[in-house]
Write a protein that holds these residues in place. Structure first.
Motif, PDB file in Angstrom:
ATOM      1  N   MET B   1       0.839  -1.199   0.000  1.00 39.91           N
ATOM      2  CA  MET B   1       0.000   0.000   0.000  1.00 39.91           C
ATOM      3  C   MET B   1       0.873   1.246   0.000  1.00 39.91           C
ATOM      4  SD  MET B   1      -3.084  -0.816   2.667  1.00 39.91           S
ATOM      5  CE  MET B   1      -1.982  -1.232   4.049  1.00 39.91           C
ATOM      6  N   ILE B   2       0.353   2.283  -0.589  1.00 41.41           N
ATOM      7  CA  ILE B   2       1.054   3.581  -0.579  1.00 41.41           C
ATOM      8  C   ILE B   2       0.102   4.624   0.001  1.00 41.41           C
ATOM      9  CG2 ILE B   2       2.171   5.374  -1.959  1.00 41.41           C
ATOM     10  CD1 ILE B   2       2.567   3.179  -4.144  1.00 41.41           C
ATOM     11  N   LEU B   3       0.524   5.259   1.094  1.00 45.38           N
ATOM     12  CA  LEU B   3      -0.293   6.330   1.669  1.00 45.38           C
ATOM     13  C   LEU B   3       0.260   7.670   1.209  1.00 45.38           C
ATOM     14  CD1 LEU B   3      -2.586   7.271   3.540  1.00 45.38           C
ATOM     15  CD2 LEU B   3      -0.893   7.392   5.393  1.00 45.38           C
ATOM     16  N   HIS B   4      -0.601   8.444   0.555  1.00 47.16           N
ATOM     17  CA  HIS B   4      -0.223   9.798   0.144  1.00 47.16           C
ATOM     18  C   HIS B   4      -0.642  10.764   1.237  1.00 47.16           C
ATOM     19  CE1 HIS B   4       0.728   8.710  -4.068  1.00 47.16           C
ATOM     20  NE2 HIS B   4      -0.100   7.720  -3.803  1.00 47.16           N
ATOM     21  N   GLY B   5       0.323  11.488   1.773  1.00 45.64           N
ATOM     22  CA  GLY B   5       0.021  12.378   2.887  1.00 45.64           C
ATOM     23  C   GLY B   5       0.931  13.585   2.932  1.00 45.64           C
ATOM     24  N   TYR B   6       0.924  14.191   4.084  1.00 43.66           N
ATOM     25  CA  TYR B   6       1.765  15.354   4.375  1.00 43.66           C
ATOM     26  C   TYR B   6       1.874  15.356   5.882  1.00 43.66           C
ATOM     27  CZ  TYR B   6       2.944  20.389   4.832  1.00 43.66           C
ATOM     28  OH  TYR B   6       3.533  21.591   5.150  1.00 43.66           O
ATOM     29  N   TYR B   7       3.033  15.690   6.401  1.00 41.28           N
ATOM     30  CA  TYR B   7       3.230  15.445   7.840  1.00 41.28           C
ATOM     31  C   TYR B   7       2.210  16.154   8.712  1.00 41.28           C
ATOM     32  CZ  TYR B   7       5.649  19.975   8.662  1.00 41.28           C
ATOM     33  OH  TYR B   7       5.962  21.301   8.786  1.00 41.28           O
ATOM     34  N   ARG B   8       1.770  17.353   8.275  1.00 43.54           N
ATOM     35  CA  ARG B   8       0.846  18.116   9.101  1.00 43.54           C
ATOM     36  C   ARG B   8      -0.597  18.058   8.622  1.00 43.54           C
ATOM     37  NH1 ARG B   8       3.571  23.708  11.207  1.00 43.54           N
ATOM     38  NH2 ARG B   8       2.850  24.411   9.186  1.00 43.54           N
ATOM     39  N   SER B   9      -0.892  17.239   7.603  1.00 47.48           N
ATOM     40  CA  SER B   9      -2.294  17.024   7.208  1.00 47.48           C
ATOM     41  C   SER B   9      -2.948  16.184   8.299  1.00 47.48           C
ATOM     42  CB  SER B   9      -2.362  16.272   5.876  1.00 47.48           C
ATOM     43  OG  SER B   9      -3.601  15.578   5.771  1.00 47.48           O
ATOM     44  N   GLU B  27       3.918   2.238   2.333  1.00 49.33           N
ATOM     45  CA  GLU B  27       4.947   3.182   1.880  1.00 49.33           C
ATOM     46  C   GLU B  27       4.327   4.574   1.966  1.00 49.33           C
ATOM     47  OE1 GLU B  27       6.769   4.513  -2.397  1.00 49.33           O
ATOM     48  OE2 GLU B  27       6.222   2.392  -2.151  1.00 49.33           O
ATOM     49  N   HIS B  28       5.109   5.554   2.405  1.00 46.30           N
ATOM     50  CA  HIS B  28       4.565   6.907   2.549  1.00 46.30           C
ATOM     51  C   HIS B  28       5.110   7.813   1.452  1.00 46.30           C
ATOM     52  CE1 HIS B  28       2.643   6.422   6.533  1.00 46.30           C
ATOM     53  NE2 HIS B  28       3.503   5.421   6.617  1.00 46.30           N
ATOM     54  N   ARG B  29       4.194   8.490   0.768  1.00 46.85           N
ATOM     55  CA  ARG B  29       4.618   9.527  -0.189  1.00 46.85           C
ATOM     56  C   ARG B  29       4.044  10.838   0.302  1.00 46.85           C
ATOM     57  NH1 ARG B  29       4.066   6.466  -5.784  1.00 46.85           N
ATOM     58  NH2 ARG B  29       5.462   4.736  -5.249  1.00 46.85           N
ATOM     59  N   PHE B  30       4.870  11.848   0.280  1.00 49.48           N
ATOM     60  CA  PHE B  30       4.472  13.129   0.861  1.00 49.48           C
ATOM     61  C   PHE B  30       4.272  14.177  -0.235  1.00 49.48           C
ATOM     62  CE2 PHE B  30       6.801  10.779   4.122  1.00 49.48           C
ATOM     63  CZ  PHE B  30       5.853  10.775   5.127  1.00 49.48           C
ATOM     64  N   HIS B  31       3.233  14.975  -0.041  1.00 47.22           N
ATOM     65  CA  HIS B  31       2.901  16.042  -0.993  1.00 47.22           C
ATOM     66  C   HIS B  31       2.805  17.326  -0.191  1.00 47.22           C
ATOM     67  CE1 HIS B  31       1.700  13.013  -4.060  1.00 47.22           C
ATOM     68  NE2 HIS B  31       1.479  12.302  -2.963  1.00 47.22           N
ATOM     69  N   HIS B  32       3.628  18.286  -0.527  1.00 42.13           N
ATOM     70  CA  HIS B  32       3.755  19.493   0.290  1.00 42.13           C
ATOM     71  C   HIS B  32       2.549  20.405   0.060  1.00 42.13           C
ATOM     72  CE1 HIS B  32       5.379  22.981   2.251  1.00 42.13           C
ATOM     73  NE2 HIS B  32       6.471  22.318   2.590  1.00 42.13           N
ATOM     74  N   LEU B  33       1.714  20.507   1.090  1.00 37.77           N
ATOM     75  CA  LEU B  33       0.458  21.265   0.954  1.00 37.77           C
ATOM     76  C   LEU B  33       0.704  22.738   0.657  1.00 37.77           C
ATOM     77  CD1 LEU B  33      -2.052  20.073   3.720  1.00 37.77           C
ATOM     78  CD2 LEU B  33      -2.152  19.671   1.266  1.00 37.77           C
ATOM     79  N   PRO B  48      -9.326  12.953  -7.419  1.00 38.28           N
ATOM     80  CA  PRO B  48      -9.863  14.124  -8.130  1.00 38.28           C
ATOM     81  C   PRO B  48     -10.144  15.310  -7.215  1.00 38.28           C
ATOM     82  CG  PRO B  48     -11.026  12.126  -8.788  1.00 38.28           C
ATOM     83  CD  PRO B  48     -10.155  11.755  -7.637  1.00 38.28           C
ATOM     84  N   GLN B  49     -10.335  15.057  -5.914  1.00 44.73           N
ATOM     85  CA  GLN B  49     -10.542  16.177  -4.998  1.00 44.73           C
ATOM     86  C   GLN B  49      -9.254  16.971  -4.762  1.00 44.73           C
ATOM     87  OE1 GLN B  49     -12.829  14.251  -1.539  1.00 44.73           O
ATOM     88  NE2 GLN B  49     -13.665  16.305  -1.755  1.00 44.73           N
ATOM     89  N   GLY B  50      -8.096  16.375  -5.073  1.00 47.98           N
ATOM     90  CA  GLY B  50      -6.850  17.074  -4.789  1.00 47.98           C
ATOM     91  C   GLY B  50      -6.640  17.293  -3.300  1.00 47.98           C
ATOM     92  N   LEU B  51      -7.141  16.371  -2.499  1.00 48.45           N
ATOM     93  CA  LEU B  51      -6.983  16.463  -1.045  1.00 48.45           C
ATOM     94  C   LEU B  51      -6.182  15.262  -0.555  1.00 48.45           C
ATOM     95  CD1 LEU B  51     -10.652  17.411   0.003  1.00 48.45           C
ATOM     96  CD2 LEU B  51      -8.691  18.953  -0.211  1.00 48.45           C
ATOM     97  N   LEU B  52      -5.566  15.433   0.577  1.00 49.95           N
ATOM     98  CA  LEU B  52      -4.879  14.325   1.235  1.00 49.95           C
ATOM     99  C   LEU B  52      -5.773  13.779   2.334  1.00 49.95           C
ATOM    100  CD1 LEU B  52      -1.411  16.065   1.482  1.00 49.95           C
ATOM    101  CD2 LEU B  52      -2.061  14.250  -0.110  1.00 49.95           C
ATOM    102  N   PRO B  53      -5.729  12.504   2.647  1.00 47.16           N
ATOM    103  CA  PRO B  53      -4.857  11.483   2.073  1.00 47.16           C
ATOM    104  C   PRO B  53      -5.515  10.747   0.906  1.00 47.16           C
ATOM    105  CG  PRO B  53      -6.088  10.534   3.870  1.00 47.16           C
ATOM    106  CD  PRO B  53      -6.554  11.962   3.739  1.00 47.16           C
TER     107      PRO B  53
END
Lengths: 211, 211
Positions: B1-9, B27-33, B48-53
């Motif tokens: 699994m891959i979780l798309h997140g951001y440390y402070r989301s 696995e963690h992938r980070f997207h800088h908000l 499509p919402q462009g939101l995390l996670p």
């Protein structure tokens, strides 16, 4: 059961549809949002959030709040007809669509937020523009989430949790002048729902407190 | 699994806690908000919402969005330890608490809304005041929702869906200077969660993209 609502509360409207789809009867009590009746002590005793809806169960003292939690409760206690599919991945997709509306659109455009904006000095045009933008952005994503489906409803051939969130949100979209022309699939779903007595009877104009 | 997140989301943080409680690795992938990386085409193709996670499952092409829908999926496919109690009324109460945060607090105070307020000309003080008021109002209701409980966690003796929503929201409360002194029960729950490795490992400062 007693459902506490308001004819134009889209969250209460979701629960009205769910009750109708399940064939469940509830007494309806209405609290006028613009007059602040949902903030009165006799209501916040039932729902500390002071938000609509709340569902008083026949079981003494049991009060449910939050429209999606109420719908899930109804689905667990009265499974037929189902509001959610059976398979976990399919359930997750329906819930995500419902939450895209119930978390990311409606609470950001509701009367409470528009009143907060007014208190900060934003005029009516700015407040309506805010609501329009929030709804338009959110529904554009919702359109993509269901674009590949080819059933009559958001997810398949029967109405469920996604559809009962969508229909009230589309009503709000029209109130605020959102251009829905790029959302053909959402409009088709709305038309399919409009054929169903469960959706018809839940509409704001059919409620006893409609103005 | 891959979780798309951001440390402070805080929404991604909820899912990190859920995965840890279940003992699941991703696995963690980070997207800088703040840099808008969640709006890049390679991410909006997934969500499509462009939101995390978003959670990419190992099953090809399956992407889950919306933190609460993801948590319910994890609970349905990996039931032990449970995030929700078994009994429908108890489940409804836990879900309502989670939604009081995930619908009515977080989406009204997140970066997207604060940016919208900035675009309307509100300065930093006004934006921070907005976030503080929204969080304070919402958490005051949450305190009442769990005030009668006497377990270590929001609902009983084990952590679950309510607690994994609460802890990130309390972090935001502190960031915006909310006075938590009238919320003793929420603070006790936070302290109980802070003892658990599943919560510790999910904290923002422990993520690879923490600044």
């Amino acid at each position: 059961m007693i459902l506490h609502g308001y004819y134009r509360s889209t969250a209460a409207w979701r629960v009205r549809i769910a009750l109708n789809l399940k064939g469940l009867k509830a007494e309806h009590r209405f609290h006028h949002l613009r007059r602040g009746e949902h903030q009165a002590a006799d209501y916040t005793r039932l729902n500390p959030q002071g938000l609509l809806p709340a569902l008083e169960l026949d079981e003494a003292g049991a009060v449910l709040t939050q429209s999606l939690a109420i719908c899930e409760y109804l689905d667990e206690t009265q499974p037929d007809p189902p509001l959610l599919p059976r398979e976990p991945l399919a359930r997750a997709r329906v819930r995500a669509f419902a939450q895209a509306i119930a978390c990311d659109i409606h609470p950001v455009q509701n009367l409470k937020v528009l009143n907060r904006l007014g208190a900060l000095g934003l005029d009516g045009d700015a407040r309506n523009g805010w609501a329009r933008d929030v709804i338009a952005d959110g529904l554009a994503a919702c359109e993509i989430l269901v674009a590949s489906g080819n059933g009559a409803f958001c997810f398949g051939e029967g109405p469920g949790l996604a559809d009962l969130c969508l229909v009230p949100q589309l009503y709000n979209a029209k109130r605020f002048g959102v251009d829905l022309s790029a959302m053909p699939r959402l409009q088709l779903v709305e038309a399919a729902c409009a054929e169903l007595p469960a959706f018809q009877a839940a509409a704001p104009e059919r409620q006893a407190d409609a103005e």
